[in-house]
Structure formats: structure tokens, C-alpha cells
Design a protein around this motif. Structure first.
Motif, PDB file in Angstrom:
ATOM      1  N   LYS A 157       0.820  -1.210   0.000  1.00  0.00           N
ATOM      2  CA  LYS A 157       0.000   0.000   0.000  1.00  0.00           C
ATOM      3  C   LYS A 157       0.855   1.262   0.000  1.00  0.00           C
ATOM      4  O   LYS A 157       0.392   2.321  -0.437  1.00  0.00           O
ATOM      5  CB  LYS A 157      -0.940   0.000   1.209  1.00  0.00           C
ATOM      6  N   ASP A 158       2.075   1.166   0.500  1.00  0.00           N
ATOM      7  CA  ASP A 158       2.985   2.320   0.498  1.00  0.00           C
ATOM      8  C   ASP A 158       3.614   2.549  -0.869  1.00  0.00           C
ATOM      9  O   ASP A 158       4.219   3.593  -1.095  1.00  0.00           O
ATOM     10  CB  ASP A 158       4.098   2.113   1.532  1.00  0.00           C
ATOM     11  N   TYR A 159       3.478   1.593  -1.760  1.00  0.00           N
ATOM     12  CA  TYR A 159       4.082   1.664  -3.101  1.00  0.00           C
ATOM     13  C   TYR A 159       3.185   2.514  -3.998  1.00  0.00           C
ATOM     14  O   TYR A 159       2.087   2.122  -4.361  1.00  0.00           O
ATOM     15  CB  TYR A 159       4.189   0.254  -3.671  1.00  0.00           C
ATOM     16  N   ASP A 160       3.646   3.678  -4.363  1.00  0.00           N
ATOM     17  CA  ASP A 160       2.838   4.600  -5.180  1.00  0.00           C
ATOM     18  C   ASP A 160       3.061   4.282  -6.656  1.00  0.00           C
ATOM     19  O   ASP A 160       3.912   4.864  -7.319  1.00  0.00           O
ATOM     20  CB  ASP A 160       3.230   6.047  -4.872  1.00  0.00           C
ATOM     21  N   TYR A 161       2.284   3.330  -7.167  1.00  0.00           N
ATOM     22  CA  TYR A 161       2.482   2.902  -8.555  1.00  0.00           C
ATOM     23  C   TYR A 161       2.041   3.949  -9.566  1.00  0.00           C
ATOM     24  O   TYR A 161       2.421   3.881 -10.743  1.00  0.00           O
ATOM     25  CB  TYR A 161       1.735   1.591  -8.805  1.00  0.00           C
ATOM     26  N   LYS A 162       1.256   4.924  -9.127  1.00  0.00           N
ATOM     27  CA  LYS A 162       0.801   5.958 -10.057  1.00  0.00           C
ATOM     28  C   LYS A 162       1.853   7.045 -10.261  1.00  0.00           C
ATOM     29  O   LYS A 162       1.918   7.626 -11.352  1.00  0.00           O
ATOM     30  CB  LYS A 162      -0.492   6.595  -9.528  1.00  0.00           C
ATOM     31  N   ALA A 163       2.649   7.325  -9.246  1.00  0.00           N
ATOM     32  CA  ALA A 163       3.608   8.433  -9.320  1.00  0.00           C
ATOM     33  C   ALA A 163       5.044   7.963  -9.496  1.00  0.00           C
ATOM     34  O   ALA A 163       5.853   8.668 -10.092  1.00  0.00           O
ATOM     35  CB  ALA A 163       3.497   9.305  -8.061  1.00  0.00           C
ATOM     36  N   TRP A 164       5.386   6.791  -8.990  1.00  0.00           N
ATOM     37  CA  TRP A 164       6.766   6.326  -9.067  1.00  0.00           C
ATOM     38  C   TRP A 164       7.070   5.772 -10.449  1.00  0.00           C
ATOM     39  O   TRP A 164       6.289   4.981 -10.994  1.00  0.00           O
ATOM     40  CB  TRP A 164       7.032   5.272  -8.015  1.00  0.00           C
ATOM     41  N   ASP A 165       8.192   6.172 -10.994  1.00  0.00           N
ATOM     42  CA  ASP A 165       8.611   5.712 -12.309  1.00  0.00           C
ATOM     43  C   ASP A 165       9.365   4.403 -12.200  1.00  0.00           C
ATOM     44  O   ASP A 165      10.081   4.149 -11.232  1.00  0.00           O
ATOM     45  CB  ASP A 165       9.502   6.764 -12.990  1.00  0.00           C
ATOM     46  N   LEU A 166       9.218   3.595 -13.202  1.00  0.00           N
ATOM     47  CA  LEU A 166       9.904   2.312 -13.236  1.00  0.00           C
ATOM     48  C   LEU A 166      11.410   2.522 -13.279  1.00  0.00           C
ATOM     49  O   LEU A 166      11.916   3.274 -14.101  1.00  0.00           O
ATOM     50  CB  LEU A 166       9.448   1.517 -14.458  1.00  0.00           C
ATOM     51  N   GLY A 167      12.124   1.881 -12.369  1.00  0.00           N
ATOM     52  CA  GLY A 167      13.574   2.008 -12.289  1.00  0.00           C
ATOM     53  C   GLY A 167      14.063   3.090 -11.345  1.00  0.00           C
ATOM     54  O   GLY A 167      15.276   3.217 -11.138  1.00  0.00           O
ATOM     55  N   ALA A 168      13.168   3.886 -10.763  1.00  0.00           N
ATOM     56  CA  ALA A 168      13.576   4.947  -9.838  1.00  0.00           C
ATOM     57  C   ALA A 168      14.069   4.340  -8.523  1.00  0.00           C
ATOM     58  O   ALA A 168      13.661   3.247  -8.131  1.00  0.00           O
ATOM     59  CB  ALA A 168      12.415   5.903  -9.580  1.00  0.00           C
ATOM     60  N   ALA A 169      14.954   5.087  -7.838  1.00  0.00           N
ATOM     61  CA  ALA A 169      15.499   4.618  -6.563  1.00  0.00           C
ATOM     62  C   ALA A 169      14.415   4.664  -5.490  1.00  0.00           C
ATOM     63  O   ALA A 169      13.610   5.595  -5.423  1.00  0.00           O
ATOM     64  CB  ALA A 169      16.685   5.485  -6.148  1.00  0.00           C
ATOM     65  N   VAL A 170      14.409   3.654  -4.646  1.00  0.00           N
ATOM     66  CA  VAL A 170      13.417   3.562  -3.578  1.00  0.00           C
ATOM     67  C   VAL A 170      14.042   2.818  -2.402  1.00  0.00           C
ATOM     68  O   VAL A 170      14.925   1.975  -2.588  1.00  0.00           O
ATOM     69  CB  VAL A 170      12.134   2.844  -4.081  1.00  0.00           C
ATOM     70  N   ASP A 171      13.595   3.162  -1.195  1.00  0.00           N
ATOM     71  CA  ASP A 171      14.078   2.514   0.021  1.00  0.00           C
ATOM     72  C   ASP A 171      12.996   1.597   0.565  1.00  0.00           C
ATOM     73  O   ASP A 171      11.814   1.965   0.594  1.00  0.00           O
ATOM     74  CB  ASP A 171      14.444   3.555   1.091  1.00  0.00           C
ATOM     75  N   VAL A 172      13.409   0.426   0.997  1.00  0.00           N
ATOM     76  CA  VAL A 172      12.481  -0.530   1.592  1.00  0.00           C
ATOM     77  C   VAL A 172      13.001  -0.915   2.967  1.00  0.00           C
ATOM     78  O   VAL A 172      14.205  -1.079   3.169  1.00  0.00           O
ATOM     79  CB  VAL A 172      12.321  -1.778   0.694  1.00  0.00           C
ATOM     80  N   PHE A 173      12.079  -1.037   3.931  1.00  0.00           N
ATOM     81  CA  PHE A 173      12.435  -1.416   5.287  1.00  0.00           C
ATOM     82  C   PHE A 173      12.390  -2.934   5.407  1.00  0.00           C
ATOM     83  O   PHE A 173      11.344  -3.553   5.228  1.00  0.00           O
ATOM     84  CB  PHE A 173      11.470  -0.783   6.298  1.00  0.00           C
TER      85      PHE A 173
END
Length: 440
Positions: A157-173
Motif C-alpha cells: 500500500k505504500d508503493y505509489d504505482y501511479k507516481a513512481w517511475d519504473l527504475g527509480a530509486a526507492v528505500d524498503v524497510f
């Protein structure tokens, strides 16, 4: 300043430096309770109280529980309140929500932030900020305006698939440890699944040029069910739209074994109720299944076999995992579509040959054989036309081999025997199978 209540004195005619007027003092006296004193400040930094001139001490005034009010232009002090009580901890005529219910971005304004003077604000709140040590709190803070550029997630649910671009850097806990990664197709599809069929359809439409994203989107789309409407019995609107997109994607990537595999999986799920089967019959679904079955592939690899002379290499050729899934879903789709008597003869024309091809392509897969036998039974049940086609194509002999190859699979043996009775002469009428229907 901490003594008893003194009456509010009027403005002397000789004093012209006071900031407030007589009418202003009268309004203060009428709007404040008997336990409140108002101190007015002149231009020389002194106060007038009961005709006596006193040195103005801001620290002493604040420490005694007063606070500067911009509306009144002076410090308001309540002598009845204990001196240990801080001004921002008291109720001032309006309800103050608990700190945990406040947005972190609003702490620079309002009763939880100390003012340094009229029209001035500080950058740090004097009260404790909301908890920010837990991973879930850090993810919530990352969604605020100040942290909008940081991508952090724990759950889909925290994954913003509408705004985040494919391949962009992201942090996961990972528990309490932060791991750096990138936005992946699997994450986008799993996040869209949280929004149901509509979210997945939007993702398919946006990434229709990316077969890797489409595979994961179709994979999650197959997890959904599409019940018909209870009031009218019509097909699910979102399901119909999903069906059209599946047909379009399978036609666009007809040479891709993976896309065909997951497209067939969604199509098999859509055949689960009568209303959706009626919508499927309006599409060119048979052609899509035939194209998917024409792209089946096998994989050859080496294995080591122990013999009396030692170990020997042997080449083994077997269907790929996607080919097995395509054959399985092909049998399942035709078994479901042949349930309706009105469609049985039309579906059987191409369906019998496709089901037999799937069973021959995966002879060692008991699940494929199981659904293949069910499909053949549904084809010939009270349909003489389909019975003639099945017998001419050698379906009876093929089902006999199923019973011999899987003798330990009780359910498969039972379905195979039932299918053999239906494929026997006059078995299509249903009479030969009726006495044993209860046992099966």
C-alpha cells in the motif's frame, strides 16, 4: 504580579503613550473572566498597573504563566493558575487536539508552537514530535510535503504505482534496516492489486509497451474474482473491461509465451460464471487460445543417471513451465465454456483438437490430464456432433492411456472412467453415466 485581583483602571488623560485606548480596555474587561489580568506595554518597555510604574520583565511574565496575545496587543496572565503550568499546555477558550492527532507539518503553527513575538514564529516546536523511530512512522513522514522526494515503503500500500517511475530509486524497510532498491515491475503490479481490478487495468494501459510489467499485472489480475451482479445478473463491468484488455494484450504479444500464459490464466478465471462466459463468446477468444497453443515450447537439458557402469549423461526434453500452464489453462477454459449447452457445439469444433493437443503435449502432467478429461466429458455430454468429432480424433484411446499412466491418482482415475463412459457408443446421451453420477 501574582497578587490578588486588582480592578482594571481607566486610561489617564495625561498618558498618551499607551498602545490601547479606553474603549479597548473596556472591551478587555468585559471579555475576560475575573481571574485574568491584562498588562499593556508602552513604547519605553514599561507597564502601567494601578497607577504604579514597574519595570517590564518578559522572562518573569512568561514564567508566571502569561502569554503574548496578538489580538489584544499585550500579555494575558491568569493569577489563579499555578506558576508551574506552561502557557502552551492550558486550554485557551478553544479545544486543542491531542498532539498525536496533529499533522507533523502543522506543528510550526498553532498552540503547540511557541511564538517569539508578534508576527514571528520559530522553526522548532517545543513539544515532542510524533514518534518517528518506527519504520511505519518514517514511511508516513516520507509522504508529507517536506519529504515528498523520498520514496520509502514497507507494505504494497505504500508503493505509489501511479507516481513512481519504473527504475527509480526507492528505500524498503527490512525490519528496521533500510535497503536501497529500485521500482520494479513486480512492485508496481502488487501495489496496483491493492486498488482492485481498476488499478490493474490502469497499470496495463499505462505500461502496454512493457511485457515484463504486463506479465506481473496479468498475474495479479488472475487472483481476482468477477461475480455477476446480484440485482440484474449482468457481467461485472470491470471484468468486461479486463477481458477486452486481455484479448488486446494476447493479440499484441502473440509470440510471447509468458504473456500468453498469464493471459490464458486470466481468461480461465473470467469463465467462472455464466454472465462472463456470455461476454467472452462475443470476443474472438478461440483464436487467441489457438495462437497461444501454437507457440508451445520444450526445453532440453542434461541429467545424470546412475547405471551399473557408473554415471551416464542423458538428454531429457520436457515442456517449459509456461507451456505446461498454457496447456492447463486451455483445458480449463474449454471445460468451462462447454458447460453451456447453447455454446457446446460451437466450442467443440476447435476445442476438442486443442484439448487433445494439450494432453499429448504434457503426458506426464496429471493436472493437465485431469482438466482435459473434464473438457472432453463436457464436450460430448448430450452433444452428438461433439461425440462424433471426439471419437474420430481418437479421444477414447487417449483417455484409456490416462487411466493406465496414473493408477495411483484416485480422482484422475475416476474422472477418466467417467469420460470413457461418455465417449462410448451412445454415451453422449447421458443415460450410460446416470447410474454412477452419485458415486462420482
Amino acid at each position: 504580579a501574582g497578587g490578588g485581583m486588582l480592578p482594571m483602571l481607566g486610561r489617564p488623560a495625561s498618558d498618551t503613550n499607551l498602545l490601547a485606548t479606553q474603549s479597548f480596555e473596556d472591551s478587555l474587561a468585559s471579555t475576560h473572566s475575573s481571574g485574568t489580568e491584562v498588562y499593556l506595554k508602552d513604547e519605553r518597555g514599561k507597564e502601567k498597573r494601578g497607577g504604579a510604574i514597574m519595570e517590564y520583565d518578559a522572562l518573569k511574565t512568561r514564567g508566571g504563566g502569561g502569554h503574548f496575545d496578538q489580538t489584544y496587543g499585550g500579555f494575558v496572565k491568569n493569577p489563579n493558575r499555578p506558576h508551574t503550568t506552561l502557557p502552551w499546555m492550558a486550554r485557551r477558550g478553544h479545544s486543542v487536539p491531542a498532539l498525536r492527532f496533529l499533522d507533523a507539518g502543522s506543528l510550526h503553527e498553532g498552540p503547540y508552537c511557541r511564538r517569539t513575538g508578534k508576527g514571528k514564529k520559530v522553526d522548532k516546536a517545543i513539544n515532542k514530535l510524533p514518534p518517528a523511530s518506527r519504520p511505519v512512522d518514517k514511511v508516513e513522514r516520507a509522504k508529507t510535503a517536506a519529504w515528498a522526494t523520498r520514496k520509502v515503503f514497507i507494505t504494497p500500500k505504500d508503493y505509489d504505482y501511479k507516481a513512481w517511475d519504473l527504475g527509480a530509486a526507492v528505500d524498503v524497510f527490512d525490519e528496521n534496516k533500510v535497503t536501497n532498491t529500485t521500482v520494479e515491475p513486480m512492485g508496481l503490479a502488487r501495489a496496483a492489486y491493492e486498488d482492485g481490478g481498476r488499478g490493474l487495468i490502469n497499470l496495463i494501459e499505462e505500461y502496454s509497451h512493457r511485457p515484463d510489467v504486463l506479465c506481473f499485472a496479468l498475474m495479479n489480475l488472475a487472483k481476482l474474482s468477477w461475480p455477476e451482479r446480484e440485482d440484474t445478473g449482468e457481467a461485472n463491468v470491470v471484468g468486461v473491461e479486463a477481458l477486452k484488455w486481455v484479448m488486446r494484450i494476447m493479440a499484441l504479444y502473440k509470440t510471447s509465451e509468458a504473456v500468453s500464459c498469464y493471459g490464458m490464466t486470466v481468461l480461465a478465471e473470467l469463465t467462472d460464471n455464466f454472465a462472463m462466459r456470455r461476454e467472452i463468446m462475443k470476443e474472438d477468444w478461440v483464436a487467441r487460445v489457438i495462437v497461444a497453443m501454437s507457440n508451445l515450447q520444450k526445453l532440453t537439458h542434461e541429467i545424470m543417471i546412475k547405471t551399473d557402469n557408473g554415471k551416464e549423461k542423458k538428454l531429457v526434453t520436457e515442456p517449459t513451465r509456461h507451456a505446461i500452464e498454457v496447456c492447463l489453462q486451455c483445458c480449463k477454459i474449454f471445460a468451462q465454456m462447454a458447460c453451456d449447452s447453447t455454446n457446446r457445439q460451437t466450442v467443440a469444433d476447435d476445442g476438442i483438437s486443442m484439448v487433445m493437443k494439450a494432453m499429448n503435449f504434457c503426458p506426464e502432467e496429471e493436472t493437465v490430464q485431469l482438466y482435459g478429461c473434464r473438457a472432453l466429458y463436457n464436450f460430448v455430454y448430450r452433444c452428438e456432433h461433439a461425440h462424433l468429432i471426439a471419437v474420430e480424433d481418437g479421444a477414447y484411446i487417449m483417455v484409456e492411456g490416462v487411466e493406465e499412466n496414473f493408477p495411483s491418482d484416485r480422482e484422475l482415475v475416476k474422472i477418466a472412467q467417467r469420460t470413457l463412459r461418455a465417449l462410448s457408443p451412445d454415451g453422449w446421451r447421458g443415460g450410460a453415466d446416470e447410474p454412477r453420477l452419485a458415486a462420482d
